[in-house]
Design a protein around this motif. Sequence first.
Motif, mmCIF file in Angstrom:
data_model
loop_
_atom_site.group_PDB
_atom_site.id
_atom_site.type_symbol
_atom_site.label_atom_id
_atom_site.label_comp_id
_atom_site.label_asym_id
_atom_site.label_seq_id
_atom_site.Cartn_x
_atom_site.Cartn_y
_atom_site.Cartn_z
ATOM 1 N N GLY A 30 -9.226 82.540 24.695
ATOM 2 C CA GLY A 30 -9.882 81.997 25.775
ATOM 3 C C GLY A 30 -9.875 82.908 26.859
ATOM 4 N N GLY A 31 -10.781 82.454 27.827
ATOM 5 C CA GLY A 31 -10.773 83.438 28.811
ATOM 6 C C GLY A 31 -12.006 83.109 29.685
ATOM 7 N N THR A 32 -12.067 83.586 31.045
ATOM 8 C CA THR A 32 -12.867 83.423 31.900
ATOM 9 C C THR A 32 -13.253 84.718 32.845
ATOM 10 O OG1 THR A 32 -13.934 82.110 33.715
ATOM 11 C CG2 THR A 32 -11.712 82.540 33.841
ATOM 12 N N GLY A 33 -14.387 85.071 33.349
ATOM 13 C CA GLY A 33 -14.753 86.149 33.881
ATOM 14 C C GLY A 33 -15.969 86.069 34.675
ATOM 15 N N VAL A 34 -16.178 86.871 35.850
ATOM 16 C CA VAL A 34 -17.163 87.026 36.677
ATOM 17 C C VAL A 34 -17.856 88.412 36.376
ATOM 18 C CG1 VAL A 34 -18.096 87.061 38.868
ATOM 19 C CG2 VAL A 34 -16.027 85.682 38.321
ATOM 20 N N LEU A 35 -19.143 88.529 35.946
ATOM 21 C CA LEU A 35 -19.964 89.544 35.440
ATOM 22 C C LEU A 35 -21.126 89.719 36.441
ATOM 23 C CD1 LEU A 35 -19.669 89.271 31.793
ATOM 24 C CD2 LEU A 35 -18.037 90.485 33.121
ATOM 25 N N SER A 55 -17.180 81.687 30.327
ATOM 26 C CA SER A 55 -16.046 81.152 29.866
ATOM 27 C C SER A 55 -15.854 80.731 28.535
ATOM 28 C CB SER A 55 -15.693 79.719 30.712
ATOM 29 O OG SER A 55 -15.596 79.916 32.002
ATOM 30 N N LEU A 56 -14.712 80.963 27.689
ATOM 31 C CA LEU A 56 -14.733 80.738 26.344
ATOM 32 C C LEU A 56 -13.355 80.034 25.893
ATOM 33 C CD1 LEU A 56 -15.266 81.256 23.185
ATOM 34 C CD2 LEU A 56 -14.363 83.648 23.540
ATOM 35 N N ILE A 57 -13.390 79.116 25.007
ATOM 36 C CA ILE A 57 -12.211 78.751 24.517
ATOM 37 C C ILE A 57 -12.439 78.699 23.101
ATOM 38 C CG2 ILE A 57 -12.750 76.300 24.660
ATOM 39 C CD1 ILE A 57 -9.122 77.695 24.612
ATOM 40 N N SER A 58 -11.514 79.089 22.083
ATOM 41 C CA SER A 58 -11.789 79.441 20.871
ATOM 42 C C SER A 58 -10.742 79.112 19.749
ATOM 43 C CB SER A 58 -12.394 80.886 20.384
ATOM 44 O OG SER A 58 -12.479 81.126 19.211
ATOM 45 N N PHE A 59 -10.765 78.227 18.733
ATOM 46 C CA PHE A 59 -9.679 78.182 17.667
ATOM 47 C C PHE A 59 -10.387 78.772 16.555
ATOM 48 C CE2 PHE A 59 -9.689 74.787 21.133
ATOM 49 C CZ PHE A 59 -8.452 74.719 21.120
ATOM 50 N N GLU A 60 -9.226 79.592 15.892
ATOM 51 C CA GLU A 60 -9.405 80.105 14.636
ATOM 52 C C GLU A 60 -8.288 79.644 13.747
ATOM 53 O OE1 GLU A 60 -9.990 84.264 15.020
ATOM 54 O OE2 GLU A 60 -11.289 84.214 16.698
ATOM 55 N N VAL A 109 -14.056 77.370 15.823
ATOM 56 C CA VAL A 109 -14.671 76.357 16.572
ATOM 57 C C VAL A 109 -14.508 76.934 18.061
ATOM 58 C CG1 VAL A 109 -14.949 74.169 17.584
ATOM 59 C CG2 VAL A 109 -14.194 74.379 15.170
ATOM 60 N N ASP A 110 -15.688 77.251 18.611
ATOM 61 C CA ASP A 110 -15.722 77.854 20.015
ATOM 62 C C ASP A 110 -16.536 76.941 20.832
ATOM 63 O OD1 ASP A 110 -14.376 79.923 18.828
ATOM 64 O OD2 ASP A 110 -16.569 80.839 18.566
ATOM 65 N N TYR A 111 -16.133 76.907 22.273
ATOM 66 C CA TYR A 111 -16.802 76.283 23.451
ATOM 67 C C TYR A 111 -17.123 77.351 24.202
ATOM 68 C CZ TYR A 111 -18.263 74.168 27.668
ATOM 69 O OH TYR A 111 -18.834 73.779 28.723
ATOM 70 N N TYR A 116 -25.393 77.370 31.005
ATOM 71 C CA TYR A 116 -25.414 77.171 29.394
ATOM 72 C C TYR A 116 -24.148 76.864 28.921
ATOM 73 C CZ TYR A 116 -25.707 79.143 24.647
ATOM 74 O OH TYR A 116 -25.653 79.443 23.328
ATOM 75 N N ASN A 117 -24.247 75.786 28.053
ATOM 76 C CA ASN A 117 -23.372 75.185 27.183
ATOM 77 C C ASN A 117 -23.574 75.199 25.723
ATOM 78 O OD1 ASN A 117 -21.321 73.620 29.267
ATOM 79 N ND2 ASN A 117 -23.361 73.065 30.009
ATOM 80 N N ALA A 118 -22.588 75.751 24.934
ATOM 81 C CA ALA A 118 -22.811 75.792 23.678
ATOM 82 C C ALA A 118 -21.446 75.650 22.762
ATOM 83 C CB ALA A 118 -23.145 77.287 23.197
ATOM 84 N N LEU A 119 -21.483 74.705 21.819
ATOM 85 C CA LEU A 119 -20.478 74.572 20.840
ATOM 86 C C LEU A 119 -20.930 75.279 19.486
ATOM 87 C CD1 LEU A 119 -17.740 72.999 19.862
ATOM 88 C CD2 LEU A 119 -19.306 71.131 18.816
ATOM 89 N N GLN A 120 -20.190 76.283 19.069
ATOM 90 C CA GLN A 120 -20.273 77.096 17.875
ATOM 91 C C GLN A 120 -19.182 76.823 16.895
ATOM 92 O OE1 GLN A 120 -22.003 80.734 20.793
ATOM 93 N NE2 GLN A 120 -19.922 80.975 19.793
ATOM 94 N N THR A 121 -19.497 76.609 15.667
ATOM 95 C CA THR A 121 -18.549 76.629 14.725
ATOM 96 C C THR A 121 -18.931 77.647 13.522
ATOM 97 O OG1 THR A 121 -20.059 74.809 13.525
ATOM 98 C CG2 THR A 121 -18.513 74.104 15.185
ATOM 99 N N SER A 122 -18.160 78.074 12.894
ATOM 100 C CA SER A 122 -18.129 78.830 11.562
ATOM 101 C C SER A 122 -17.116 78.584 10.680
ATOM 102 C CB SER A 122 -18.018 80.423 12.321
ATOM 103 O OG SER A 122 -18.854 80.565 13.323
#
Length: 787
Positions: free
Chosen positions: A408-413, A486-491, A502-504, A550-556
């Motif tokens: 996970g993480g967050t950043g300002v770009l 921002s990102l939170i990811s479970f592998e 699974v990512d948000y 922008y919001n996204a749920l990503q699964t792989s």
Amino acid sequence: MISRSGTNQYHGSAFETYQSHVFSARDPFMPGTAVKPKTVFNQFGGSLGGPIVRNRAMFFGAYEGYREVAGLSVQGNVPTQATRDRVLAALPFPETKIALDQLPLPNEPINNDIGRFRASRDRERHDNHVTAKSDVVIFNGNLSATYTRMRPYTKNPSIYTTNNQRFLNTQDRIATQYVLSRGSWVSESRFGWNRSFLDRVQDFWYVSDPSKPAEPVKTKVGRRIPLLTVSGLFSTVSAEILELKGRSWSADQKLSRIMGTHNVKLGFRWYRQGGSKTNPQNPNVSFLNLNDLLANIPNSILLNNGKPPHDGHLDEFGGFIQDDWRVNKSLVLNLGLRYDNYLVVRIEPTTSTPAEIVNLEPPTDLRKMDFGGFRDPKKPYDPDHFNVGPRAGFAWTLSEKSQTVVRGGTGVLFSPHLFATLQNLVSDPFGAADVQWNRTEAAARNLKWPAYGEDLRNIYLQEAGGKKFVYALINPHLPNPYTVQSLISFERALGSALMAEVDYVRTDGRDFPLHRPLANAFDRQTGARPNPALGTLSSYYLSSEQTMVYNALQTSLRRRFSHNLAFDIHYTLRKGWADQGGGLSSPFVNGDIFFTQDFWDPKFDRGPLSQEARHNVSGNVIYQIPSVKEGHGMLSKVLGGWQISSIVNVRSGVPLRVTQPSGISQSRPDYVGGDTVLPNWRDTLLYVNRAAFALVPTYPVTNATVRPGTANPSLIYGPGRWTADISLGKVFRLSESASLQIRADAFNAFNHVNYANPVTSTNSPDFGRLTSATGWRTGQMNARLTF
């Protein structure tokens, strides 16, 4: 990007890819009697790499070329013979006949006024692409340099008799990198240079007033034949010439050092983008309907003079510090801070004709348009010196076997303003780049068809009286856009071959560019502008007021290649909102800015992100046919080892903007309820439920809608699409160091009909109808020799 380098042995490759209409399906909208268009595409090339001085200097070079002649479907609405006769009788000018003669007669009926012309015409494309790379060991460090050369050419066909569009491009790039290691220190130095020239021209640009000598200056509008447009019905030829020269330079320096459990990196970067541009077009005389055309009452008249000769650049500087900290066996933290400094764009004329960005001090009330005095042309807006972006991330392994990882993480770009966005605001301060008169302004000046650019420019200059005037306006407080990502990811590993993820993901955008068309800054009822002293404004009011989310749920689900099988499956559910599509691009490539209905209230049109498909599924699979058991000799080599692979893409439709032509060119109707899409559209090809929309009333003098319409793009999405591409290939080992790969590819192998979006203009006879499709099946053969 080419990362491959030479080695101490010579290696190379040669390849050929061939496509033909024999492998392709027909356009489903082409008449059954029409002959399938011919297509021939050859892509070929090779590479070679090896030593110059063993262990000290290596080289790698690659050449790739292609040649294509492909039949493309072109289609558009054109007037019937009866309509042509009426127009020629009502507007008995030589220019009327010249313009109408460019339009073919319809071969598909629509109504008594217009029909549709559909045909196949050839597109031509070719290129020669060369890449050369060298690596040299200097002072125990590695210096690499890469040069890339491209010369693509394209000729795009159209429905018009003489209006092919030609692209003549040149691009050269140089990139160098020097990497030096000393103990725990690593230094990386990079330099880059890029030059890109684009010349684009349409054949009709060279057709001019038959009663005058031909225009000798290639980029001057002069007396070139204008364009006439009838909203929702048809248009004659729109022609332009574009000369665009772009350059960029970059220099980066990064130092990194490992100190115990910390890997600390710091560096700085300088980047400059710049170039020149001009893009004049033939004048556009627009009519709201056919009756207005016959009466020669324009709804608007647009003159595009193009940019005066100039050169410009935009600089940015930045630095960062970052620490990758291994806290323990299970946890790694990434902590960083970045600083960016953005300067003001610099524009310099390259001839005696002045060129600058003219801007005024901000108004006390934008609705009154009471802007202040002229700003210094070298500082049309304020620089943005202080942009500090923190970032933090982590990777946490939940078990000793590393089967589950949370990231996970967050950043300002921060991002620079696009040079193209600012360059588009350049004009001659004593002869504006673009001028647009609305219905009442055109009537007050007795402007009618045919309106030549030379005459229109003289009218504008006479009204200016030699005074410096404004083409575009910028809010001087123009902070650079930034995002908070921002990102939170479970592998999770599933056995030895499978991995699930699974990512948000969330992105919040702030200070994005917002373009308000100044042509719409007038009273809807009377056509009067709030501040006539500003003159006729035709470009944009640029500010940093757009926001997006922008919001996204990503699964792989992934399987590595094991037991002759590998696959990846990905699903994304996304949803976003923005004021103008959420893009950073310039108005000439971002169509979403043209749907801001109310100049003073752009937030009213906040809607989905540009081209946002809510649901997207993609997947690929590779299966290798096992070798024949106990096989020997040629039979085993021929039958075994073939790979079958497929890529599948499925997505839902993208947002549609239903439009209502009026004196406000961005108008939309009202949504009055009910389903926006008809349930039987696949049978009838009528996609939009017309009864779900109602026209907004218009004022009689201006024909502008009395208020913005309520039909937001979030209410209706276009048809979804899916394709499945299939490949069959095998690598034949010719010797210990040589192999031959052959492959056959089928794109959209099942020839599924993917409809293009329907016609969205309410005054078009085809409103809501599907009239074309994209991406029918094509095939190709490929061979590659590697040694």
